[in-house]
Design an enzyme around this catalytic site. Structure first.
Site, mmCIF file in Angstrom:
data_model
loop_
_atom_site.group_PDB
_atom_site.id
_atom_site.type_symbol
_atom_site.label_atom_id
_atom_site.label_comp_id
_atom_site.label_asym_id
_atom_site.label_seq_id
_atom_site.Cartn_x
_atom_site.Cartn_y
_atom_site.Cartn_z
ATOM 1 N N PHE A 123 4.244 4.785 26.905
ATOM 2 C CA PHE A 123 5.400 4.735 27.808
ATOM 3 C C PHE A 123 6.422 5.694 27.218
ATOM 4 O O PHE A 123 6.964 5.445 26.135
ATOM 5 C CB PHE A 123 5.935 3.304 27.850
ATOM 6 C CG PHE A 123 7.116 3.104 28.751
ATOM 7 C CD1 PHE A 123 6.947 2.921 30.119
ATOM 8 C CD2 PHE A 123 8.404 3.087 28.239
ATOM 9 C CE1 PHE A 123 8.039 2.717 30.956
ATOM 10 C CE2 PHE A 123 9.502 2.883 29.064
ATOM 11 C CZ PHE A 123 9.322 2.696 30.428
ATOM 12 N N ILE A 158 7.357 7.776 20.570
ATOM 13 C CA ILE A 158 6.454 7.268 21.613
ATOM 14 C C ILE A 158 5.220 6.621 20.955
ATOM 15 O O ILE A 158 4.371 7.301 20.372
ATOM 16 C CB ILE A 158 6.056 8.388 22.611
ATOM 17 C CG1 ILE A 158 7.319 9.092 23.142
ATOM 18 C CG2 ILE A 158 5.198 7.815 23.738
ATOM 19 C CD1 ILE A 158 8.389 8.163 23.732
ATOM 20 N N GLN A 280 18.798 -27.811 -2.605
ATOM 21 C CA GLN A 280 19.488 -27.972 -1.325
ATOM 22 C C GLN A 280 19.740 -26.630 -0.617
ATOM 23 O O GLN A 280 19.677 -26.536 0.604
ATOM 24 C CB GLN A 280 20.803 -28.707 -1.548
ATOM 25 C CG GLN A 280 21.347 -29.266 -0.256
ATOM 26 C CD GLN A 280 22.404 -30.323 -0.498
ATOM 27 O OE1 GLN A 280 22.805 -30.553 -1.627
ATOM 28 N NE2 GLN A 280 22.853 -30.955 0.544
ATOM 29 N N ALA A 341 11.744 -12.035 -5.940
ATOM 30 C CA ALA A 341 11.090 -10.738 -6.159
ATOM 31 C C ALA A 341 9.771 -10.628 -5.396
ATOM 32 O O ALA A 341 9.411 -9.556 -4.894
ATOM 33 C CB ALA A 341 10.844 -10.534 -7.656
ATOM 34 N N GLU A 364 13.436 -1.147 22.635
ATOM 35 C CA GLU A 364 13.531 -1.647 24.025
ATOM 36 C C GLU A 364 14.933 -2.188 24.341
ATOM 37 O O GLU A 364 15.088 -3.235 24.979
ATOM 38 C CB GLU A 364 12.464 -2.711 24.293
ATOM 39 C CG GLU A 364 11.077 -2.188 24.031
ATOM 40 C CD GLU A 364 10.108 -2.376 25.176
ATOM 41 O OE1 GLU A 364 10.449 -3.023 26.167
ATOM 42 O OE2 GLU A 364 9.002 -1.842 25.068
ATOM 43 N N ASN A 368 23.366 -4.003 20.583
ATOM 44 C CA ASN A 368 24.634 -3.594 21.224
ATOM 45 C C ASN A 368 24.450 -3.405 22.720
ATOM 46 O O ASN A 368 25.289 -3.819 23.525
ATOM 47 C CB ASN A 368 25.128 -2.252 20.641
ATOM 48 C CG ASN A 368 25.847 -2.424 19.320
ATOM 49 O OD1 ASN A 368 25.936 -3.526 18.808
ATOM 50 N ND2 ASN A 368 26.350 -1.323 18.772
HETATM 51 C C1 FAD Z 1 8.766 2.124 15.976
HETATM 52 C C2 FAD Z 1 9.406 2.496 17.273
HETATM 53 C C3 FAD Z 1 8.649 2.549 18.431
HETATM 54 C C4 FAD Z 1 9.214 2.968 19.644
HETATM 55 N N1 FAD Z 1 8.407 3.092 20.753
HETATM 56 C C5 FAD Z 1 8.928 3.671 21.879
HETATM 57 C C6 FAD Z 1 8.056 3.979 23.009
HETATM 58 O O1 FAD Z 1 6.851 3.689 22.994
HETATM 59 N N2 FAD Z 1 8.602 4.581 24.087
HETATM 60 C C7 FAD Z 1 9.922 4.925 24.149
HETATM 61 O O2 FAD Z 1 10.326 5.491 25.163
HETATM 62 N N3 FAD Z 1 10.762 4.658 23.110
HETATM 63 C C8 FAD Z 1 10.298 4.051 21.976
HETATM 64 N N4 FAD Z 1 11.127 3.776 20.908
HETATM 65 C C9 FAD Z 1 12.536 4.166 20.993
HETATM 66 C C10 FAD Z 1 13.471 2.973 21.130
HETATM 67 O O3 FAD Z 1 13.389 2.440 22.413
HETATM 68 C C11 FAD Z 1 14.877 3.481 20.759
HETATM 69 O O4 FAD Z 1 14.882 3.566 19.351
HETATM 70 C C12 FAD Z 1 15.979 2.557 21.247
HETATM 71 O O5 FAD Z 1 16.114 2.679 22.643
HETATM 72 C C13 FAD Z 1 17.331 2.908 20.595
HETATM 73 O O6 FAD Z 1 17.593 4.278 20.699
HETATM 74 P P1 FAD Z 1 17.946 5.156 19.398
HETATM 75 O O7 FAD Z 1 17.081 4.740 18.298
HETATM 76 O O8 FAD Z 1 17.903 6.580 19.808
HETATM 77 O O9 FAD Z 1 19.417 4.710 19.013
HETATM 78 P P2 FAD Z 1 20.777 5.359 19.569
HETATM 79 O O10 FAD Z 1 20.758 5.373 21.049
HETATM 80 O O11 FAD Z 1 21.018 6.627 18.844
HETATM 81 O O12 FAD Z 1 21.824 4.279 19.092
HETATM 82 C C14 FAD Z 1 22.249 4.186 17.703
HETATM 83 C C15 FAD Z 1 23.172 3.001 17.548
HETATM 84 O O13 FAD Z 1 24.314 3.157 18.398
HETATM 85 C C16 FAD Z 1 24.455 2.037 19.225
HETATM 86 N N5 FAD Z 1 24.943 2.434 20.546
HETATM 87 C C17 FAD Z 1 24.461 3.409 21.365
HETATM 88 N N6 FAD Z 1 25.165 3.467 22.503
HETATM 89 C C18 FAD Z 1 26.129 2.502 22.421
HETATM 90 C C19 FAD Z 1 27.171 2.051 23.273
HETATM 91 N N7 FAD Z 1 27.360 2.585 24.492
HETATM 92 N N8 FAD Z 1 27.974 1.048 22.840
HETATM 93 C C20 FAD Z 1 27.782 0.470 21.630
HETATM 94 N N9 FAD Z 1 26.814 0.853 20.769
HETATM 95 C C21 FAD Z 1 25.988 1.839 21.152
HETATM 96 C C22 FAD Z 1 23.073 1.420 19.341
HETATM 97 O O14 FAD Z 1 23.149 0.038 19.619
HETATM 98 C C23 FAD Z 1 22.521 1.672 17.947
HETATM 99 O O15 FAD Z 1 22.952 0.645 17.111
HETATM 100 C C24 FAD Z 1 10.594 3.301 19.693
HETATM 101 C C25 FAD Z 1 11.381 3.210 18.525
HETATM 102 C C26 FAD Z 1 10.792 2.818 17.335
HETATM 103 C C27 FAD Z 1 11.641 2.784 16.104
#
Ligand code: FAD
Length: 402
Positions: A123, A158, A280, A341, A364, A368
């Site tokens: 996807f 991806i 505890q 550890a 996904e 935030n």
């Molecule tokens: C192992 C892995 C597998 C993945 N697989 C897929 C896949 O198969 N297909 C696919 O399409 N994608 C995939 N992804 C991508 C994933 O969906 C994105 O990492 C995710 O959508 C977040 O985007 P980003 O990492 O670019 O973070 P960014 O968009 O750069 O965001 C960085 C930080 O800023 C915050 N932020 C951004 N905008 C705002 C806002 N408006 N207000 C407040 N905070 C904000 C975010 O919450 C985050 O904490 C994968 C990611 C990983 C790590």
């Protein structure tokens, strides 16, 4: 209201547990150290009907339903969280999007083989400009040239792209039209112009990879368009809405795995003459882990239950994605504290859970972004269900597979 799992659900849970014990756990070391994609295991998962849980029988589905899918995804992710990816690529975001938006011809061509894992799916939405703003950051374009689209651009993170045969990909057919200029396509990876490069992520292991993908004058026929031109953003949001069922289920599996390992360890580990479970402060950690994991599970099951009734559950899916990711991060942190550890040693499973919990926390739709969606909905600014479409099919979820 009845919170008990039915005999059908319990049977499915047992089936997933048995599968994990017999087929996944004994083979993990081989696939991970040899860095081999476990297609043979995925195919066996496909044969049990796990990926086809929400698909009609006429397309090869097992019709077990969304709740059973959540139960299975939890059990398999508890065994090893990397296998949780497969529920999205083989059971949700890729084939389910084709099922929901595809023509009869597209569905028949791809869905039965995807849910059996004869074909590997992907996807492809995220680009390097930021996954949280897929429309604003999208630079990939699809230009109509006669009877073909020519796609140029790149995507990142991806999952399964280096192994995938087919995928749902999003590109701008009208770059000036914002969200309304995005279209969805079904792409086949063996066409010229497609390439994938795995990203080095040692914390998540090497058997299942996420990749950068590149499309250079990549051509597909017009018939590869999924839905209508300009519907891509709606299709992507709808796909993520369904993905927000399996992702929280995977997070609950991670939390439950940590809880069970921590209980065992707290009974066995003797420090200053007592099992640490008698202290505890360890009890406090375990109590929080047990309660919060249970709450995350109930929220996840609720959104599955609503989906099984054919109801819109976008709001509940966002709640459970947000809550389960917070819980899994906290529970894995508590487990690290309990293990001391040993928690960071490869001889124990904790770091694997920690890393996947943190990854799924932003995957996904980050925490935030979930908070923004939930708050906007609560404030009445945006209807949480605006991307939901009515399902084109119904399932007989009383069916159980072996
Ligand atoms: C192992 C892995 C597998 C993945 N697989 C897929 C896949 O198969 N297909 C696919 O399409 N994608 C995939 N992804 C991508 C994933 O969906 C994105 O990492 C995710 O959508 C977040 O985007 P980003 O990492 O670019 O973070 P960014 O968009 O750069 O965001 C960085 C930080 O800023 C915050 N932020 C951004 N905008 C705002 C806002 N408006 N207000 C407040 N905070 C904000 C975010 O919450 C985050 O904490 C994968 C990611 C990983 C790590």
């Amino acid at each position: 209201m009845n919170f008990d799992l039915s005999d059908d659900n319990l049977q499915v849970k047992k089936m997933a547990q048995n599968f994990a014990e017999k087929e996944i756990l004994p083979n993990l070391k081989y696939y991970e150290t040899e860095r081999i994609f476990p297609k043979a295991i995925l195919k066996k998962m496909g044969e049990t009907g796990m990926f086809g849980a929400c698909f009609p029988e006429k397309y090869g589905g097992s019709e077990m339903g969304f709740l059973n899918l959540a139960i299975i995804a939890e059990e398999i992710s508890k065994a090893h969280p990397a296998f949780g990816y497969a529920f999205n690529m083989q059971g949700m975001t890729c084939p389910f999007t084709i099922l929901n938006w595809g023509t009869e011809e597209q569905i028949k061509k791809y869905v039965p083989d995807l849910i059996k894992a004869n074909l590997i799916g992907m996807f492809a939405l995220t680009e390097s400009g930021g996954g949280s703003d897929p429309a604003g950051s999208m630079k990939t374009t699809a230009r109509l040239d006669g009877d073909e689209y020519v796609i140029n651009g790149s995507k990142t993170w991806i999952t399964f792209a280096n192994e995938a045969d087919v995928g749902v990909l999003f590109a701008k057919t009208d770059p000036k039209a914002g969200r309304k200029g995005i279209s969805a396509f079904i792409i086949e990876t063996n066409n010229p112009g497609f390439s994938a490069k795995p990203i080095e992520i040692s914390s998540l292991g090497y058997m299942m990879r996420s990749c950068e993908i590149f499309l250079e004058d990549y051509r597909i026929p017009k018939s590869a368009l999924l839905g209508k031109e300009g519907e891509g953003f709606k299709i992507a949001m709808n796909a993520l809405d369904y993905g927000r069922l399996t992702v929280p289920a995977r997070l609950v599996g991670i939390a439950q795995g940590c809880l069970e390992a921590s209980i065992k360890y707290s009974n066995e580990r003797v420090v200053s003459g007592k099992p640490i479970g008698e202290y505890q402060m360890i009890k406090h950690l375990l109590a929080d882990m047990a309660v919060e994991t249970d709450a995350a599970r109930l929220m996840t099951y609720r959104s599955a239950f609503l989906k099984d009734r054919g109801e819109v559950a976008t709001r509940q899916s966002s709640y459970s994605k947000y809550f389960a990711s917070e819980v899994a991060v906290k529970v894995t942190r508590n487990a690290l504290e309990i293990f001391g550890a040993n928690g960071i040693s490869d001889d124990f499973p904790i770091m694997k859970y920690v890393n996947y919990a943190n990854m799924l926390h932003f995957g996904e739709g980050s925490a935030n972004i979930q908070r923004i969606l939930i708050a906007n909905d609560a404030l009445g600014w945006k209807n949480a269900n605006r991307h939901q479409i009515k399902r084109k099919f119904s399932l007989n979820s009383d069916l159980v597979l072996s």
